[in-house]
Write a protein that holds these residues in place. Structure first.
Motif, PDB file in Angstrom:
ATOM      1  N   ILE A   1       9.046   1.754   8.933  1.00  0.00           N
ATOM      2  CA  ILE A   1       9.331   2.910   8.074  1.00  0.00           C
ATOM      3  C   ILE A   1      10.201   3.916   8.823  1.00  0.00           C
ATOM      4  O   ILE A   1      11.176   4.453   8.278  1.00  0.00           O
ATOM      5  CB  ILE A   1       8.017   3.577   7.607  1.00  0.00           C
ATOM      6  N   ILE A   2       9.864   4.171  10.079  1.00  0.00           N
ATOM      7  CA  ILE A   2      10.624   5.125  10.883  1.00  0.00           C
ATOM      8  C   ILE A   2      12.055   4.635  11.092  1.00  0.00           C
ATOM      9  O   ILE A   2      13.019   5.402  10.943  1.00  0.00           O
ATOM     10  CB  ILE A   2       9.929   5.368  12.238  1.00  0.00           C
ATOM     11  N   ASP A   3      12.210   3.350  11.416  1.00  0.00           N
ATOM     12  CA  ASP A   3      13.551   2.789  11.634  1.00  0.00           C
ATOM     13  C   ASP A   3      14.386   2.871  10.357  1.00  0.00           C
ATOM     14  O   ASP A   3      15.586   3.191  10.404  1.00  0.00           O
ATOM     15  CB  ASP A   3      13.449   1.333  12.093  1.00  0.00           C
ATOM     16  N   SER A   4      13.760   2.593   9.212  1.00  0.00           N
ATOM     17  CA  SER A   4      14.463   2.682   7.934  1.00  0.00           C
ATOM     18  C   SER A   4      14.868   4.128   7.643  1.00  0.00           C
ATOM     19  O   SER A   4      15.972   4.390   7.151  1.00  0.00           O
ATOM     20  CB  SER A   4      13.572   2.152   6.806  1.00  0.00           C
ATOM     21  N   ALA A   5      13.973   5.065   7.953  1.00  0.00           N
ATOM     22  CA  ALA A   5      14.265   6.482   7.727  1.00  0.00           C
ATOM     23  C   ALA A   5      15.438   6.942   8.581  1.00  0.00           C
ATOM     24  O   ALA A   5      16.298   7.701   8.118  1.00  0.00           O
ATOM     25  CB  ALA A   5      13.017   7.321   8.019  1.00  0.00           C
TER      26      ALA A   5
ATOM     27  N   THR B   1      -2.007   7.444  15.129  1.00  0.00           N
ATOM     28  CA  THR B   1      -2.587   6.102  15.098  1.00  0.00           C
ATOM     29  C   THR B   1      -2.603   5.473  16.489  1.00  0.00           C
ATOM     30  O   THR B   1      -3.589   4.835  16.883  1.00  0.00           O
ATOM     31  CB  THR B   1      -1.800   5.205  14.125  1.00  0.00           C
ATOM     32  N   ALA B   2      -1.523   5.650  17.228  1.00  0.00           N
ATOM     33  CA  ALA B   2      -1.453   5.101  18.584  1.00  0.00           C
ATOM     34  C   ALA B   2      -2.513   5.737  19.482  1.00  0.00           C
ATOM     35  O   ALA B   2      -3.119   5.061  20.325  1.00  0.00           O
ATOM     36  CB  ALA B   2      -0.057   5.327  19.170  1.00  0.00           C
ATOM     37  N   GLU B   3      -2.752   7.021  19.292  1.00  0.00           N
ATOM     38  CA  GLU B   3      -3.748   7.721  20.105  1.00  0.00           C
ATOM     39  C   GLU B   3      -5.157   7.237  19.774  1.00  0.00           C
ATOM     40  O   GLU B   3      -5.986   7.038  20.672  1.00  0.00           O
ATOM     41  CB  GLU B   3      -3.637   9.228  19.889  1.00  0.00           C
TER      42      GLU B   3
ATOM     43  N   PHE C   1     -11.922   1.154  10.053  1.00  0.00           N
ATOM     44  CA  PHE C   1     -11.745   2.383   9.284  1.00  0.00           C
ATOM     45  C   PHE C   1     -10.308   2.896   9.385  1.00  0.00           C
ATOM     46  O   PHE C   1      -9.690   3.276   8.385  1.00  0.00           O
ATOM     47  CB  PHE C   1     -12.719   3.447   9.794  1.00  0.00           C
ATOM     48  N   ASP C   2      -9.747   2.890  10.597  1.00  0.00           N
ATOM     49  CA  ASP C   2      -8.411   3.438  10.791  1.00  0.00           C
ATOM     50  C   ASP C   2      -7.357   2.604  10.076  1.00  0.00           C
ATOM     51  O   ASP C   2      -6.388   3.140   9.541  1.00  0.00           O
ATOM     52  CB  ASP C   2      -8.094   3.532  12.280  1.00  0.00           C
ATOM     53  N   VAL C   3      -7.556   1.277  10.061  1.00  0.00           N
ATOM     54  CA  VAL C   3      -6.626   0.406   9.342  1.00  0.00           C
ATOM     55  C   VAL C   3      -6.732   0.659   7.835  1.00  0.00           C
ATOM     56  O   VAL C   3      -5.710   0.736   7.135  1.00  0.00           O
ATOM     57  CB  VAL C   3      -6.914  -1.081   9.663  1.00  0.00           C
ATOM     58  N   ALA C   4      -7.961   0.808   7.335  1.00  0.00           N
ATOM     59  CA  ALA C   4      -8.154   1.083   5.906  1.00  0.00           C
ATOM     60  C   ALA C   4      -7.493   2.411   5.529  1.00  0.00           C
ATOM     61  O   ALA C   4      -6.831   2.525   4.483  1.00  0.00           O
ATOM     62  CB  ALA C   4      -9.648   1.121   5.572  1.00  0.00           C
TER      63      ALA C   4
ATOM     64  N   GLN D   1      -2.435  -2.761  15.631  1.00  0.00           N
ATOM     65  CA  GLN D   1      -1.082  -3.047  16.096  1.00  0.00           C
ATOM     66  C   GLN D   1      -0.162  -3.347  14.914  1.00  0.00           C
ATOM     67  O   GLN D   1       1.010  -2.961  14.915  1.00  0.00           O
ATOM     68  CB  GLN D   1      -1.101  -4.235  17.070  1.00  0.00           C
ATOM     69  N   GLU D   2      -0.696  -4.019  13.894  1.00  0.00           N
ATOM     70  CA  GLU D   2       0.091  -4.310  12.701  1.00  0.00           C
ATOM     71  C   GLU D   2       0.466  -3.017  11.976  1.00  0.00           C
ATOM     72  O   GLU D   2       1.581  -2.886  11.459  1.00  0.00           O
ATOM     73  CB  GLU D   2      -0.688  -5.235  11.767  1.00  0.00           C
ATOM     74  N   VAL D   3      -0.447  -2.057  11.943  1.00  0.00           N
ATOM     75  CA  VAL D   3      -0.166  -0.753  11.339  1.00  0.00           C
ATOM     76  C   VAL D   3       0.975  -0.071  12.086  1.00  0.00           C
ATOM     77  O   VAL D   3       1.910   0.469  11.476  1.00  0.00           O
ATOM     78  CB  VAL D   3      -1.425   0.137  11.341  1.00  0.00           C
TER      79      VAL D   3
END
Length: 245
Positions: free
Chosen positions: A11-15, A33-35, A54-57, A2-4
């Protein structure tokens, strides 16, 4: 995880606020990532707790590269190249592919090797491969969504047989096969002896990035330039259309 997702949203909002094309890959990666998180919550991996670690890393390699780039700190050559293209008039597909190229071809093997360093790397292989089917579904979904903002994307099919899908599938499916081999190589070398191998991988990924930016095929290059003229240019508008159900 969730933190990711939270950091990817930032990042998306800044973009969107800065009309920065870096947001295109960030949007795709958030979707992936959500999937994966959903599949973890459903218990669809052999080891769901390990897959979350693993996914967070894996995500942190991208997040660290993004922060490093934003703060003018040294990062991998391939991420530097991908981020540097943000102001260049490439197609939306190319901007997404540049991110896919580096994150899959370089970061994925690094993440798998690191997470499994004190364990048997083959223990994660089935879960590693399960993600392929998830990515395949995301590819099909993204193809449909891209047509909303790149109405002439079909021209790539005319320039080369299913060129658009082949480029993406190379960066996802075939690249994941290569990344598994890289993960095994790095795992076998151990943390103390990986530097040269990582530099060589980074150089190879950089070369692939340059081909994504400037394909050798004249027909594909022409098709990309032509369809780019008809694409939506506002990053916020593009992402909102990609997000829409």
């Amino acid at each position: 995880m969730q933190e990711v997702l939270f950091q990817l949203d930032e990042i998306i909002d800044s973009a969107i606020a800065n009309n920065n094309r870096i947001g295109y890959f960030a949007f795709l990666y958030r979707r992936v990532t959500a999937e994966i998180l959903k599949e973890v919550q459903l218990g669809n991996f052999e080891d769901n707790a390990r897959m979350e670690i693993f996914d967070v890393a894996f995500a942190n390699y991208y997040l660290d590269a993004y922060r490093g780039y934003s703060e003018n700190q040294p990062i991998s050559k391939s991420w530097q190249f991908a981020f540097d293209t943000k102001n260049e008039p490439l197609t939306i597909l190319q901007h997404i592919m540049l991110g896919i190229n580096t994150h899959i071809n370089l970061d994925l093997g690094l993440a798998a090797s690191t997470v499994m360093q004190s364990k048997q790397i083959t223990d994660i292989e089935n879960d590693f491969n399960t993600v392929n089917s998830i990515l395949g579904n995301i590819v099909n979904e993204m193809q449909d969504r891209l047509s909303r903002v790149s109405p002439l994307l079909f021209l790539l099919d005319l320039a080369g047989k299913n060129t658009d899908e082949e480029i993406i599938n190379f960066s996802l499916a075939k690249a994941r096969e290569v990344s598994w081999l890289n993960a095994n190589l790095l795992w076998g070398l151990g943390n103390e002896h990986q530097d040269v191998a990582i530099q060589q991988m980074d150089n190879t990924v950089l070369k692939l990035g340059k081909l994504i930016k400037a394909p050798k095929s004249k027909k594909v290059t022409y098709a990309l330039k032509f369809l780019g003229k008809f694409e939506e240019k506002n990053v916020g508008m593009v992402i909102s259309r990609l997000r829409a159900d």
